[in-house]
Enzyme design. Sequence first.
Site, PDB file in Angstrom:
ATOM      1  N   CYS A   1       0.826  -1.200   0.000  1.00 21.74           N
ATOM      2  CA  CYS A   1       0.000   0.000   0.000  1.00 21.74           C
ATOM      3  C   CYS A   1       0.865   1.256   0.000  1.00 21.74           C
ATOM      4  O   CYS A   1       0.362   2.363  -0.210  1.00 21.74           O
ATOM      5  CB  CYS A   1      -0.945  -0.005   1.200  1.00 21.74           C
ATOM      6  SG  CYS A   1      -2.587   0.634   0.798  1.00 21.74           S
TER       7      CYS A   1
ATOM      8  N   ASN B   1     -30.325   7.701 -18.646  1.00 18.64           N
ATOM      9  CA  ASN B   1     -30.852   6.524 -17.945  1.00 18.64           C
ATOM     10  C   ASN B   1     -29.978   6.143 -16.755  1.00 18.64           C
ATOM     11  O   ASN B   1     -30.018   5.030 -16.292  1.00 18.64           O
ATOM     12  CB  ASN B   1     -30.989   5.344 -18.909  1.00 18.64           C
ATOM     13  CG  ASN B   1     -29.675   5.017 -19.598  1.00 18.64           C
ATOM     14  OD1 ASN B   1     -28.660   5.647 -19.338  1.00 18.64           O
ATOM     15  ND2 ASN B   1     -29.710   4.044 -20.509  1.00 18.64           N
TER      16      ASN B   1
ATOM     17  N   ASP C   1     -15.880   7.252   3.293  1.00 18.79           N
ATOM     18  CA  ASP C   1     -15.963   5.858   3.719  1.00 18.79           C
ATOM     19  C   ASP C   1     -15.026   4.965   2.911  1.00 18.79           C
ATOM     20  O   ASP C   1     -14.502   5.343   1.861  1.00 18.79           O
ATOM     21  CB  ASP C   1     -17.410   5.374   3.588  1.00 18.79           C
ATOM     22  CG  ASP C   1     -18.361   6.186   4.456  1.00 18.79           C
ATOM     23  OD1 ASP C   1     -18.547   5.816   5.624  1.00 18.79           O
ATOM     24  OD2 ASP C   1     -18.871   7.215   3.954  1.00 18.79           O
ATOM     25  N   ASP C   2     -14.845   3.738   3.417  1.00 24.08           N
ATOM     26  CA  ASP C   2     -13.883   2.819   2.819  1.00 24.08           C
ATOM     27  C   ASP C   2     -14.392   2.154   1.541  1.00 24.08           C
ATOM     28  O   ASP C   2     -13.605   1.565   0.800  1.00 24.08           O
ATOM     29  CB  ASP C   2     -13.505   1.720   3.826  1.00 24.08           C
ATOM     30  CG  ASP C   2     -12.707   2.288   4.992  1.00 24.08           C
ATOM     31  OD1 ASP C   2     -12.015   3.312   4.783  1.00 24.08           O
ATOM     32  OD2 ASP C   2     -12.797   1.725   6.092  1.00 24.08           O
TER      33      ASP C   2
ATOM     34  N   ASP D   1     -18.105  -5.740 -22.036  1.00 24.54           N
ATOM     35  CA  ASP D   1     -18.667  -6.978 -21.488  1.00 24.54           C
ATOM     36  C   ASP D   1     -20.088  -6.774 -20.972  1.00 24.54           C
ATOM     37  O   ASP D   1     -20.956  -7.633 -21.133  1.00 24.54           O
ATOM     38  CB  ASP D   1     -17.780  -7.501 -20.344  1.00 24.54           C
ATOM     39  CG  ASP D   1     -16.468  -8.066 -20.847  1.00 24.54           C
ATOM     40  OD1 ASP D   1     -16.436  -8.530 -21.998  1.00 24.54           O
ATOM     41  OD2 ASP D   1     -15.487  -8.041 -20.080  1.00 24.54           O
TER      42      ASP D   1
ATOM     43  N   HIS E   1      -8.488   2.772  -7.171  1.00 23.04           N
ATOM     44  CA  HIS E   1      -7.182   2.612  -6.515  1.00 23.04           C
ATOM     45  C   HIS E   1      -6.117   3.045  -7.515  1.00 23.04           C
ATOM     46  O   HIS E   1      -6.143   2.645  -8.685  1.00 23.04           O
ATOM     47  CB  HIS E   1      -6.964   1.156  -6.116  1.00 23.04           C
ATOM     48  CG  HIS E   1      -5.830   0.971  -5.148  1.00 23.04           C
ATOM     49  ND1 HIS E   1      -5.942   1.279  -3.819  1.00 23.04           N
ATOM     50  CD2 HIS E   1      -4.570   0.507  -5.338  1.00 23.04           C
ATOM     51  CE1 HIS E   1      -4.791   1.012  -3.201  1.00 23.04           C
ATOM     52  NE2 HIS E   1      -3.942   0.540  -4.119  1.00 23.04           N
TER      53      HIS E   1
END
Length: 690
Positions: A307, A345, A359-360, A401, A452
């Site tokens: 990290c 939409n 928040d996480d 996809d 991230h």
Amino acid sequence: LVNSIENLISKFRNKEKQQVQNGGIMKVSVVGGGAGGVEIAFSLQYRLEQERQALGLPESMKAQITLICSSVLLSSSTSQAQTIFRRLASERDSCMQIVEGDRVVQVLPDRSLVLASGRVLPSQDEVLWCTQAGAAPWLAGTGLPTDAMGFLAVDEYLRSDGGPAEVFAAGDVASCTPYPRPKAGVYAVRQGPPLAYNLRASLTGEPLRPFIPQTTNLSLLTTGERYCVGTKGWLTLEGKWLWSYKDYIDRTFMHKYGEGLIDMQDKMMKAAERHSSASSEPPSAYQAAGVEALTLFAESKMRCGGCGSKVGSDVLSRVLSRLRQEGLMSGSSNDRQSLPGDSGNRDDSAIVIGLDDPDDAALVRPPPPGSLLIHTVDFFRTFCSDPFIFGKIAANHALGDCYAMGGQPSTALAMTVVPLAAEGKMEEELFQMMAGASQIISEAGCQIVGGHTVEGEEASLGFTINGVVQETDVMRKSGLRSDQALVLTKALGTGTIMAAAMKGRAKGRWVVGALSSMQQSSKAAAHILQLHGSSSCTDVTGFGLVGHLAEMVKASQVRVEIDMAKIPVLQGAYECLKAGQLSSMHKNNATAVSVVSNFESELRFDERWPILVDPQTAGGMLAGVPLDQADICVESLRAAGYADAVVIGFVTSHDEDYGSQEHSQIQHETSNRGRRKSVENAITVKTTCV
């Protein structure tokens, strides 16, 4: 009027066809009697005459070329060269006319040219302008010193003459005050090495080196038919041998910007590695650049993993702030503005906790009963130099996809790798990538809710896409039926073209075409396929057309046939394949050809078949559409902007034995013996990772 080579070629091809159909004489005027105008006029006359003879057209249909010079022909060349070109023009059976000492003052709506003398040249099919270089208007607004013609004035060190000492300029944008020279490439390219040296010297405080250009230059002008006129100072020569010499020089020069450029980059990398291993001292350029550069050099020796490899929060905050200011991103449950390109939409009310909340993780409400959640992820490293375009393509690829399943993307998580650099540069690259991606994701009616970002060796980008689909609208790979046509929405070839581009062997227009295709969203295509009864769909990406078709065939237990002549291919793709420019995925993808029923009997004898296994990035949709809807579906796709949409084959029958163990074993053994051998024979080339 033509302002690009690509337009010039296509325009003349169309004009040639029209002239043949109408039986008329093609008339072209070239305005500008310098070296460029002369070469264009003579080469064009030769080309059009060759075309006439090849088509068996009468001599009465010979093209007429007029070269208009405001002063004398080739005013900056020798009198002998001027005489030679006048003679050569007169020898072309009155097909070439040279007008000297006159200039165009007006172009009438029918392309008639009014000259200063009052003479009028009747309606021309095309008018090509090849006049002397002119300074760009924006230079006047820079506040930098310019010469009488508006070009930046530089001294013998290529530094602004009388302007800021840190401003340098070279090439056609500038004029060297101590050594005035014509705007010719031979002078511009030779300014490169001294410019590079002086930029470094300026940073490190070392003495600058003057650029002293040659007093004369070698000029080689082609007449079209492998004949050339050359001048050097007072010397003037002509002949076929000079054309061979010119061709060698031109090809050698262009090699430097193709394969030679890759070789040069390799040499620079090796030199940098040798310097790094030989000395622990930072290069002089780092020392001169200041504290930030020295800190970056020291820290680059060892970067944390885990990290600890994350990009700093300050950089991320600034990037997100800029994205919101540009109207490219909204992030929290309290930030619900309409974004450019929103499809209308997007259900922002489903997002309880989003990007701006501390928040996480994001919180998203589940879809209503009767709906299913779609989860998919795609991620890859960059393959183009423009981070904004790369961001758009990465987002398009990831969304594919979800579209292929018949779904509507709702939220996205971004995974980003940014190369270590000065903080400002890292911020800008991250912003450009995310700006391109955010534009596409917003247009999709989707919203980025987190992500991230880490440091790495090269830029990479990917997205986890979450979507929603009604249970009754799902398109699965197992849905192919024997009464269906196979519809493809985009042309193939991105893999081989980008592999060639990485080695400097792809033409610019091929790369532009491939990048344009990859930036086209498949959202509308998936919707059109659904409207026309598609029950099975996939997006064509890394496994190539046949690789993804194999997944559909096996899951549906059917047999399929492909019409090789109907396969849409990007411009330049076949040329790259023939040159052996293949992706590293190519050979593995090729083992899937066993699923195509007519491969052994037909396709394997067609030299174009390797395009079927070319790995695509952000490729089109491949779907099974009922036979009675296929033509209408293709028409709708083309009307929606998918110009290459076409029926490429058919589902021929249901194969009840396809899923049996015995049948699967036979397929596997055949694929890995006879067919794989033919594949490897057909594709024995150097590969490039794309």
